[in-house]
Design a protein around this motif. Structure first.
Motif, short mmCIF file in Angstrom:
data_model
loop_
_atom_site.label_atom_id
_atom_site.label_comp_id
_atom_site.label_asym_id
_atom_site.label_seq_id
_atom_site.Cartn_x
_atom_site.Cartn_y
_atom_site.Cartn_z
N LEU A 70 -16.48 -32.67 4.01
CA LEU A 70 -15.92 -32.52 5.36
C LEU A 70 -16.46 -31.27 6.04
N ALA A 71 -16.76 -30.24 5.26
CA ALA A 71 -17.23 -28.97 5.84
C ALA A 71 -18.70 -29.00 6.20
N VAL A 76 -13.70 -32.90 14.92
CA VAL A 76 -12.57 -32.85 15.85
C VAL A 76 -11.34 -33.34 15.10
N ARG A 77 -10.31 -32.56 15.10
CA ARG A 77 -9.10 -32.91 14.35
C ARG A 77 -8.36 -34.08 15.00
N ILE A 78 -7.83 -34.98 14.17
CA ILE A 78 -6.95 -36.07 14.61
C ILE A 78 -5.53 -35.71 14.21
N ASN A 79 -4.62 -35.72 15.17
CA ASN A 79 -3.24 -35.32 14.90
C ASN A 79 -2.29 -36.19 15.72
N ASN A 88 -15.98 -37.06 12.70
CA ASN A 88 -17.24 -36.42 12.33
C ASN A 88 -18.17 -36.42 13.54
N LEU A 89 -18.54 -35.23 14.06
CA LEU A 89 -19.44 -35.16 15.21
C LEU A 89 -20.87 -35.51 14.84
N ARG A 93 -18.52 -40.52 14.01
CA ARG A 93 -17.81 -41.39 13.09
C ARG A 93 -16.35 -40.95 12.93
N ILE A 94 -15.47 -41.92 12.83
CA ILE A 94 -14.10 -41.66 12.37
C ILE A 94 -14.11 -41.93 10.86
N ASP A 95 -14.07 -40.86 10.07
CA ASP A 95 -14.29 -41.03 8.63
C ASP A 95 -13.34 -40.21 7.76
#
Length: 568
Positions: A70-71, A76-79, A88-89, A93-95
């Motif tokens: 992840l690092a 961009v955080r999803i909350n 993931n920029l 991707r939404i991963d």
């Protein structure tokens, strides 16, 4: 050996085949229950881990490995109230996604369900959005790092990702999310170049490995889609290992279904798309679709809107998306099957009762009361028919003796006797036949709907969709061994066998001795057969048996002929 003995031996052989062969049949045809969530050890109940979860998910090494991946790229955080994770920029991707409302097990310290993981981690699972490169058009590549307008995606706070290419086209992906599990993805291309370009948006869902939930005749898991006006349950992972599957349709959706979880790439429902499922190296699988290319003139812009679902298959939520967003057959992501017309009302009634009572076990008991109340008039006619049948038994016996060597004539005389006495020999089967679809529908509701997952009842029953974990075979966990599944009969199945025994005892005794022996053994055979099933199903059957016993006692008072021996 006479016929009676032959019949009894045949029944004994069939009972043994059912008893010992049932576990193999059940595993092949349909799963009988969810895995147990607890284990009794030394008389104490201990929570069990979810066998379908990543076995290293709670270890520091696994967390460090995932954290390292992840690092490696900006995010961009999803909350949201139901989701936590990140976008993931690199590659848009939404991963990275966990479902905060659902845990892996019933243990207090259990982690939440992880649905999506980035490429390069165990059980990688992710979704992406972009444009096809056709006719010399060069959209952003899979390793392009997009620029984001914000650092957090939340309901009411969308984020736009932006990138450009060397020929003057600018690309924007605006991602919004609701308070549940639906992402809305708006893709825009602005042509700042000097020539027209073909623009073809696409979306994909990629996963590593097959579903950990079994795919069976009654419950589909694996590749799942809705296209050309229908829901498609026909594909499985083995099919994709052999060849891809391609569809052309207007709208629809395409993704992967587990028992309780779903990912779905959802195009504009008015768009003509080409979609496919395919298998790749190392047991990786992908569902994707693309919209037909459109020529984009210099200075013009083209915007398309799609959606992506990643979350729990909650019944009302899926139906709500189907109604409000117009997503074709989205509610059928739950494999209701042929009995949907019965299952949906049973689920809605159970769910309403649960909302009122706060206990699904009590809700199942009240459902049983409701079913028996509705069927009470039919039961009255059944008992009246049984009384009539019992009254004509001597005449039937006489016909059997008279025409024992002439079977066709015997059948004619029996039918004439039924007509003369106004008796329907099949009337007594009606309540049982009517309960079969209800029983099957309840089985499917317990197995399919996430609303039943990890729902406790009383005492040691912590999950009504799993088998009873408490068995006297190992002295209720005091002995340090786990008995084989086919003899690990729980307390609830034993109560089921006892209730069936007393119910059968109240029925009129058959005149045939072999039939008496068969009915004497039947409750105990069924006890073993039902033991691996969900406790909720057994609670329904026990309650039904108890109500039947009370009903029989009352109806015996109305039909005394059932209690008296037939005249000679």
């Amino acid at each position: 050996m006479n016929n009676d003995n032959k019949n009894f031996v045949l029944f004994a052989v069939l009972a043994a085949l059912i008893l010992f062969g049932w576990p193999y049949i059940a595993r092949t045809v349909f799963p009988v229950a969810n895995p147990p969530v607890t284990k009794i050890e030394k008389g104490k109940q201990q929570p069990l881990p979810n066998p379908g979860a990543d076995p290293t998910a709670d270890s520091p090494a696994a967390l460090r490995d995932r954290a390292q991946v992840l690092a490696e790229s900006p995010r961009v955080r999803i909350n949201t109230p139901t989701l936590q994770g990140s976008i993931n920029l690199r590659g848009a991707r939404i991963d990275d996604l966990v479902l905060t409302r659902y845990k892996e097990s019933i243990a207090a310290n259990s982690p939440p369900i992880r649905l999506l993981s980035p490429s390069g981690t165990r059980d990688a699972y992710f979704a992406g959005f972009g444009w096809r490169g056709v006719g010399g058009f060069a959209p952003p590549a899979a390793d392009t790092v997009w620029q984001a307008t914000g650092t957090e995606l939340a309901p009411g706070r969308p984020v736009t990702l932006a990138a450009s290419n060397a020929t003057g086209q600018r690309f924007a992906i605006r991602i919004a999310v609701d308070a549940n599990y639906m992402f809305t993805v708006t893709q825009t291309v602005s042509n700042g170049g000097g020539a027209a370009v073909p623009v073809a948006p696409y979306s994909f869902v990629n996963r590593s490995g097959v579903s950990k939930d079994p795919d069976s005749w009654t419950i589909h898991t694996g590749p799942m889609s809705a296209h050309n006006g229908g829901a498609d349950y026909d594909l499985d992972f083995k099919d994709l290992d052999e060849a891809p599957a391609t569809y052309t349709s207007k709208g629809g959706w395409y993704g992967f279904s587990d028992k309780y979880w779903l990912t779905a790439a959802i195009p504009d429902q008015a768009a003509d798309v080409t979609a496919q499922f395919r298998g790749g190296a190392n047991k990786s699988y992908q569902a994707d679709y693309t919209v037909a290319p459109k020529s984009l003139a210099p200075g013009a812009a083209l915007t398309t809107t799609a959606r992506f679902f990643a979350g729990a298959k909650e019944v009302d939520l899926l139906d709500g998306y189907e109604d409000t967003l117009g997503i074709t057959h989205f509610g059928k992501a739950i494999d209701w099957g042929w009995f949907e017309v019965i299952m949906k009302p049973i689920f809605q009634y159970l769910h309403w009762l649960f909302g009122v009572l706060g206990n699904f076990g009590v809700a199942i008991i009240l459902l049983t009361f409701t079913v028996r109340l509705i069927m009470f008039p039919i039961a009255q006619r059944q008992f009246a028919s049984m009384a009539s049948m019992r009254a004509i038994q001597p005449k039937l016996k006489a016909l059997q003796e008279r025409y024992k060597d002439d079977k066709p004539r015997l059948q004619q005389e029996m039918m004439a006797l039924y007509k003369t006495e106004k008796v329907n020999p099949l009337a007594g089967c009606a309540p049982t036949l009517l309960q079969i679809p209800i029983f099957y529908a309840l089985y499917k509701v317990l197995m399919l709907t996430i609303e039943m997952r990890h729902q406790p009842f009383v005492a040691w029953i912590k999950d009504l969709s799993a088998p009873d974990p408490l068995t006297p075979v190992n002295l209720f966990g005091l002995l340090a061994f786990t008995p084989p599944a086919f003899i690990a009969i729980g307390v609830i199945p034993i109560l089921l066998g006892i209730s069936m025994y007393f119910q059968f005892k109240l029925n009129p005794a058959p005149m045939d001795d072999v039939q008496k022996q068969v009915f004497a053994l039947m409750p105990w055979v069924l006890m073993f057969v039902m033991a691996p099933f969900a406790v909720g199903l057994q609670v329904y059957w026990i309650t039904s048996n108890v109500l039947t016993i009370l009903q029989q006692q009352w109806l015996y008072s109305k039909h005394p002929a059932l209690k008296t021996a037939p005249a000679k």
